[in-house]
Design an enzyme around this catalytic site. Structure first.
Site, mmCIF file in Angstrom:
data_model
loop_
_atom_site.group_PDB
_atom_site.id
_atom_site.type_symbol
_atom_site.label_atom_id
_atom_site.label_comp_id
_atom_site.label_asym_id
_atom_site.label_seq_id
_atom_site.Cartn_x
_atom_site.Cartn_y
_atom_site.Cartn_z
ATOM 1 N N TYR A 60 4.826 2.151 -0.265
ATOM 2 C CA TYR A 60 5.230 1.962 -1.668
ATOM 3 C C TYR A 60 5.049 3.267 -2.469
ATOM 4 O O TYR A 60 6.002 3.874 -2.910
ATOM 5 C CB TYR A 60 4.389 0.861 -2.321
ATOM 6 C CG TYR A 60 4.857 -0.562 -2.076
ATOM 7 C CD1 TYR A 60 5.704 -0.886 -1.012
ATOM 8 C CD2 TYR A 60 4.433 -1.597 -2.910
ATOM 9 C CE1 TYR A 60 6.110 -2.194 -0.797
ATOM 10 C CE2 TYR A 60 4.839 -2.907 -2.695
ATOM 11 C CZ TYR A 60 5.676 -3.207 -1.640
ATOM 12 O OH TYR A 60 6.059 -4.498 -1.446
ATOM 13 N N SER A 105 -3.232 -0.119 -10.835
ATOM 14 C CA SER A 105 -4.527 0.180 -11.457
ATOM 15 C C SER A 105 -4.882 -0.885 -12.486
ATOM 16 O O SER A 105 -4.021 -1.605 -12.989
ATOM 17 C CB SER A 105 -4.473 1.546 -12.144
ATOM 18 O OG SER A 105 -3.717 1.439 -13.343
ATOM 19 N N ASN A 106 -6.168 -0.976 -12.809
ATOM 20 C CA ASN A 106 -6.589 -1.984 -13.779
ATOM 21 C C ASN A 106 -5.964 -1.750 -15.154
ATOM 22 O O ASN A 106 -5.803 -2.694 -15.922
ATOM 23 C CB ASN A 106 -8.120 -2.023 -13.864
ATOM 24 C CG ASN A 106 -8.727 -2.698 -12.635
ATOM 25 O OD1 ASN A 106 -8.016 -2.957 -11.651
ATOM 26 N ND2 ASN A 106 -10.016 -2.982 -12.684
ATOM 27 N N GLU A 107 -5.589 -0.514 -15.432
ATOM 28 C CA GLU A 107 -4.903 -0.240 -16.693
ATOM 29 C C GLU A 107 -3.505 -0.873 -16.663
ATOM 30 O O GLU A 107 -3.067 -1.476 -17.651
ATOM 31 C CB GLU A 107 -4.790 1.267 -16.924
ATOM 32 C CG GLU A 107 -6.127 1.951 -17.224
ATOM 33 C CD GLU A 107 -7.034 2.062 -16.013
ATOM 34 O OE1 GLU A 107 -6.519 2.274 -14.898
ATOM 35 O OE2 GLU A 107 -8.266 1.913 -16.169
ATOM 36 N N GLN A 110 2.045 -0.184 4.436
ATOM 37 C CA GLN A 110 2.871 -0.425 3.250
ATOM 38 C C GLN A 110 3.359 0.891 2.646
ATOM 39 O O GLN A 110 2.545 1.700 2.196
ATOM 40 C CB GLN A 110 2.020 -1.169 2.212
ATOM 41 C CG GLN A 110 2.730 -1.454 0.908
ATOM 42 C CD GLN A 110 1.795 -2.008 -0.149
ATOM 43 O OE1 GLN A 110 0.728 -1.445 -0.381
ATOM 44 N NE2 GLN A 110 2.178 -3.095 -0.773
ATOM 45 N N SER A 116 -2.312 3.270 3.306
ATOM 46 C CA SER A 116 -3.526 2.863 4.018
ATOM 47 C C SER A 116 -3.225 2.673 5.487
ATOM 48 O O SER A 116 -2.287 1.949 5.850
ATOM 49 C CB SER A 116 -4.044 1.530 3.459
ATOM 50 O OG SER A 116 -4.373 1.669 2.109
ATOM 51 N N GLU A 169 -0.748 -10.401 -4.066
ATOM 52 C CA GLU A 169 -1.789 -9.432 -3.735
ATOM 53 C C GLU A 169 -2.932 -9.503 -4.739
ATOM 54 O O GLU A 169 -4.095 -9.397 -4.386
ATOM 55 C CB GLU A 169 -1.168 -8.034 -3.729
ATOM 56 C CG GLU A 169 -2.066 -6.948 -3.179
ATOM 57 C CD GLU A 169 -1.405 -5.580 -3.299
ATOM 58 O OE1 GLU A 169 -0.214 -5.507 -3.636
ATOM 59 O OE2 GLU A 169 -2.115 -4.586 -3.069
#
Lengths: 393, 398, 393, 398
Positions: free
Chosen positions: D128, D383-385, D126, D161, D244
């Site tokens: 991105y 990110s979780n933020e 990917q 990745s 996702e």
């Protein structure tokens, strides 16, 4: 697997939400609180809407509903901070339905469903904390029936109950798992002193002093000495019910806090434009969703036949409810600033009820210990699982 | 570097202990120990005892009639007072009004107001917050219009602690509209018996009465009750806020609260096991004690810096944040320790105005109440969110 | 009471900071790591600057420094992620200083201070976790001295140690508090197999297999069978030292994260303009200040005469260090985003070292249990404190 | 409402178990169980076994050659696969490239690319993230210039990745500069063997190699490798991101991880007590299990809504946040369980490329490594933020 509400459940939810919205706004609730925490017309409504019969079998005059149906009502109870002793009465009714003879059902369950009597279950004792088997109140067989001696404490709903289901020991020693029995005790029984009092969450409770309370043979509910299993089931069911109630209260707090963040201005802009507060609001909403999931898991587990599996699921759910109720309650107060710590806003009242729910039917530590004990028993009876190492490959 | 007390410090601590043991009325100590909501009389009796001994304004330098103690002495006095169940000295006079008056006031103002603060014959309150200016203090709207030798004050204050006990208020008012909201604010001393002042109680979530709304309807305030220059009130207010935050760490009181929760946990039995021997409850107590130990050391480090002449600065925000969080956590454990006995609500006992029998154990009467009440600690004195903003800006440059 | 650094301590701090800044930048450190984690010139520098002699008495050739002096160096060790086995050597030296004869001091402590030998203390065993008394390695008296059999594990600094101080049992059973003794064992002793290996934090360690290691009578350090007290003191001292090291590492992470928040841009503005991240950065800084206070409390407690009081203070401090090191480490990685989880940035290396510190010399749970055990002993020996109730008034 | 599986669902689960038991190579299962860093061959062998059985693209509808499973079936397949130590199916082909191609691709593109994804003969990656566009994906700068029948791509991707394993990349590039950064982005499929592509490894903090930087130096990409319209790539990318996040809850893998930590804790002894009987460690395990139970129920609720036709929406962000946090916490407990054996670092064993003796117990080899590695879970996939920002905006209207 199917996790959608049935049509009947959706209708029930709508009717509960309508009642809370129309008849149980905060000001109305505060008036009921000032009048002792009970509205007779509301109780009649509960009976008329069938709520008092929801979990009982149709042959007993109920509606044959499930724990999920009860949870639908309880979520509304939480959202409205309903004061009337709905759950104590339902919990007592559940014990009667599970254990009583048909004559006893006729005498107690029928009027209960009709809204003609309010009950409460007296299980805790001053020394017991959350251990249901920690019971020193004794019941001795007399020629004419039973004679009860002892003390029960913090009987929620007891402030206005017409009768109590009292857990007493007919044999064995304090904390033995056998020898417990259930007795139906009218509030005006001779030798019974009921000390009624207010509680921090407005629900009202009572302490009972049983000084030689003489009861007839028909006061015994279910088989002599075998009350612990049905009692644990009843408390597990009540735990699932307060879990749903907590979800309702948390949802109300999330709504109120979100609305406040949008409306309240500080430094010339809405509080909610502060990203730090946004993220905390998000964490409240995540906690609410976790609580909702935990409460659902709890209700669904009540159909579980294996008592240990049921109790384990209930305990895991209660641990989550304790954590999330504490978090959402504290954060709602904090994000409301000084308004949040006043008596005049509903926020503090939700916070107090959530605090009490977290500490009721076992707090998080107690449920952790219960899961640990269940798992230790499983490990003892099961072959050891290999550790995920190379040699085990 | 040395944590141990010097011989002189040890002697001082012994003096403090002796004085408190000989002079603190036992009924007051009992009420403090039981966590009851104290009345005006409880506070005043003890503060006047201290005042007669010269210890009420214990942070003041000698030139203004204080004892001129070192920071270590002040710290010892606070910790020992808490340990021995003294009421907290109400800060509005000696910690707030007093320092502003002796730092920025005229000789006449000093002469007029300081003795009553030192002796605790006058109860002060703080008129800062307003309904539309919570943490955003500078946006205040209470107006003081110039009327020759006096101002005419109109507006409303809110969350005014103990305004219903107060004889005087120190108060921020707007004397002009300027570009920056911090400008045009003045600092007035207002006689609470002035015509046009109305005090309305605001009950707290746990049912007690500490806070009030105070309304001003054409209240006349002589100009010689203004501190410093007109329009510079924000400067004086800021001077106070930084000091308040260090105090807000309140180590002594929190240590005492922890001891009490430990005593409760030793008394509670779970089955045959004292709760204090329950590994999970024990672990929570020990974790918070570890944090309190750090906090105490942090406070001592700040005091040590202050003693060498440095300003506490934004570190005081850090103490305020953690000090309140730790105190709240301890009160939460106290409530948890009482299990079902967290439920009964006995307001008469909580106010110390009833002889009814407690429903549960004595120590459970105020446990939940105390937890509920302490939620306000992270809100007052500038909410912990505002303190984080201050640290981010002033200390980290973000 | 006096919490300010002395002039000597300020000078020491300056010299440590200078060394780390000038000679131990991250790239230089990575080069040392690639070369096995040890730089001989640096070790010589440590000796020349007197660091290797800091905590030892002047009559032993040291500088008579305190635990606070050692902490000043350790904070620099943490800030620089210093790889050389400074602490293991100092810790071993402390045991020698406390227990050795003057001949033994001459043989081991003098060269240690001169930078001529590196030592490590072998206390852990495969089954011991953090329990210092859990020792199965045995030492039997022979006519000619001692013979050791057993296994020690994860001896930090052992990868390049010239000799080991081995804890072995001369009497008693596994976990007995008496019967432990200390032995000086050269790395090349016959019968000793040293398995040297890398560790996640780059410090390097070794496992020892002692198969009939024959030692002379002068290998025994201190009185036979009474090693636990000095060993506990040495481990407490090392705990205080890694607490200070953790403070240095956390300070470096706070600095790096703050700088990154100011420099890194996302959505057209610096990351640090996000209030949610600002508040998290503030919480990191608060944690750092708490850690600094805890580490100071730990160092100051090393002058405490009462071993129980010392151990209690050390344990409380280590609980705090564990909590704050985990928090600061995790948050620094998270706020650095993907950069934080790469090998090329220093952040991940600080994080790994902090993780290992949190788990060394007892993790938080272990220290909680130690405090609990100490307090239970105190309660048993002291009259019960009254609960703060009405009746006690 | 019913949590129990229907008879048909039970039969399906039994089929899955049988297939895995009969077909999963034991060496691969062993490596998964030991938490080793898997190689390309491990993944490909298993994925091709699944592909031959029609189960590699297990989320696909039948019309595109998938099994057409219900959400419950997919869920069961994932949970059982994790339970039985199957490698995680790499999502880049079947969960990402595939759905975009069959939803937005041309018939030719479908014919060309889908079979290789279904059969797992082609490894996708990917493209991105870029160095200057972390969570702010739309600010990407990699340029694709129009050169007639092809684009010429220049720029750099990062955190890619398994780019070092990949045959193809699906990639966001800028084909035009417009006012909003989301405009002017196109979605290209790029052959990784094209001249001008350089892949450089980025080692992770725990020493493994999963991520890469990918450089494009005048890489020619035929225009018929563009998905959909030029300039509308952002739409296709967003379509993927929401899916996702639901996957990121990864319940099955996390449940299996918890079982493994429990097994470790049962094997570890503290004195004579298994660690799993230590009240504090036990309490942490049970607390995270309670949270995982909630999370699983939340994921099932979302699946149930998706099954009734609703879009997962911002709730998927919630699952991503908590799913990653819970997985991280479990890995932390696994590391903690190993005490001093968290220290040894044996990269050969972690990569499964060495026969050396483990220093400590077998299960300790990867314990710390696993904890370190899992820190990236709360960073990748948005990110979780960023997820919290999404919830605040899209769900709460803040």
């Amino acid at each position: 697997m199917d996790l959608e509400y049935s049509t009947e459940q959706s209708l029930l939810r709508d009717s509960v939400e309508r009642f809370v919205r129309d008849d149980y706004a905060f000001q109305a609730r505060q008036k009921i609180l000032a009048n002792g925490g009970f509205s007779a017309p509301h109780w009649t409504t509960f009976a008329e809407l069938g709520w008092l019969g929801i979990p009982f079998a149709e042959e007993d005059g109920g509606f044959g509903g499930s724990a999920v149906d009860l949870a639908v009502i309880m979520e509304g109870v939480g959202r409205g901070l309903v004061l009337e002793p709905f759950l104590p009465t339902i919990m007592a009714g559940g014990l009667i339905a599970a254990a009583a003879s048909s004559a006893q059902k006729q005498a107690w369950l029928t009027p209960l469903i009709a809204g003609e009597c309010k009950l409460a279950v007296a299980f805790a004792e001053p020394q017991s904390r959350y251990d249901l088997a920690d019971c020193t109140t004794r019941a001795a067989a007399t020629g004419a029936g039973w004679r009860l001696e002892g003390r029960k404490c913090v009987v929620v709903g007891g402030k206005i109950a017409d009768a109590f289901i009292v857990v007493a020991r007919t044999s064995g020693d304090r904390r033995d798992r056998t020898g417990l029995s259930l007795f139906l005790v009218p509030a005006d029984a001779d030798g019974l002193t009921v000390r009624r009092y207010d509680t921090n969450d407005g629900q009202g409770a009572a302490d009972l002093e049983l000084a030689g309370v003489a009861l007839g043979p028909d006061a015994l509910l279910g088989p002599d000495g075998a009350a612990l299993d049905p009692l644990e089931r009843a408390v597990d069911g009540a735990t699932a019910a307060v879990a749903a109630e907590a979800v309702g209260a948390m949802a109300a707090l999330c709504d109120a806090t979100l609305a406040y963040l949008k409306v309240r201005k500080q430094f010339g802009k809405p509080l909610g434009s502060n990203q730090a507060l946004q993220h905390r609001m998000v964490d409240m909403v995540i906690a609410l969703e976790e609580a909702r999931s935990a409460a659902l898991a709890a209700s669904l587990s009540m159909t579980e036949d294996d008592a240990a599996a049921r109790s384990r699921a209930i305990s895991l759910a209660k641990i989550e409810i304790g954590r999330t109720a504490t978090k959402v309650g504290q954060e709602a107060v904090q994000l409301h600033g000084a308004m949040g710590v006043t008596d005049e806003l509903d926020v503090g009242h939700y916070f107090k009820r959530l605090t009490i729910i977290a500490t009721s039917f076992g707090n998080a530590d107690w449920h952790i210990r219960r899961v640990a004990a269940l798992d230790a028993a499983t490990r003892r009876s099961a072959p050891e699982q290999p550790a995920p190492g190379r040699t085990a490959a | 570097m040395e944590l141990k007390l010097s011989p002189a410090e040890q002697a001082f601590a012994a003096d403090v202990r002796t004085f408190i043991r000989d002079n603190l009325p036992p009924d007051i100590a009992g009420r403090v120990r039981r966590g009851e909501h104290l009345g005006k009389d409880d506070h005043m009796r003890w503060q006047q005892i201290l005042g007669r001994h010269g210890w009420h304004a214990f942070t003041w330098p000698q030139e203004h009639g204080g004892p001129g103690w070192s920071v270590v002495q002040r710290y010892l006095f606070e910790v020992i007072s808490a340990e021995m169940d003294c009421p907290i000295i109400q800060p509005f006079g000696p910690r707030m009004a007093g320092p502003v008056i002796y730092t920025f006031g005229t000789p006449e103002q000093k002469e007029r107001f300081l003795p009553g603060i030192r002796q605790s014959t006058v109860w002060w309150c703080q008129g800062y917050s307003e309904p539309q200016s919570g943490s955003d203090l500078a946006s205040l709207a209470t107006r003081a219009d110039d009327a020759g030798d006096h101002y005419v004050v109109n507006g409303q204050k809110i969350w005014t602690s103990y305004a219903h006990h107060a004889d005087w208020m120190f108060c921020l008012v707007r004397t002009a509209r300027e570009e920056r909201p911090q400008q045009g604010i003045s600092f007035l001393l207002i006689d609470m018996t002035s015509p046009g002042i109305t005090v309305k109680p605001i009950l707290m979530l746990e049912g007690t009465h500490s806070f009030n709304a105070v309304f001003f309807d054409n209240v006349r305030v002589p100009k010689n009750n203004r501190i410093g220059e007109e329009g510079r009130g924000w400067t004086y207010a800021k001077f106070l806020l930084e000091h308040e935050r260090v105090d807000n760490a309140a180590i002594g009181v929190t240590k005492q609260a922890l001891s009490q929760v430990k005593a409760i946990a030793a008394a509670e039995r779970d089955g045959d096991t004292p709760l204090i021997d329950d590994p999970l409850f024990q672990a929570k107590l020990i974790a918070v004690e570890a944090q309190l130990m750090s906090l105490e050391m942090a406070a001592l480090r700040v005091l040590s810096q202050v003693a060498s002449g440095a300003s506490p600065g934004p570190v005081s925000s850090l103490l305020k944040i953690r000090g309140t969080e730790v105190a709240q956590r301890i009160s939460e454990l106290g409530m948890e320790a009482t299990a079902y006995y967290a439920l009964p609500y006995q307001p008469g006992l909580i106010a110390g105005q009833s002889n009814e029998e407690p429903i549960g154990p004595d120590y459970a009467v105020t446990a939940a109440n105390n937890y509920f009440w302490r939620r306000c600690m992270s809100i007052y004195g500038g909410s912990n969110e505002i303190q984080r903003n201050i640290i981010a800006k002033a200390m980290l440059g973000l």
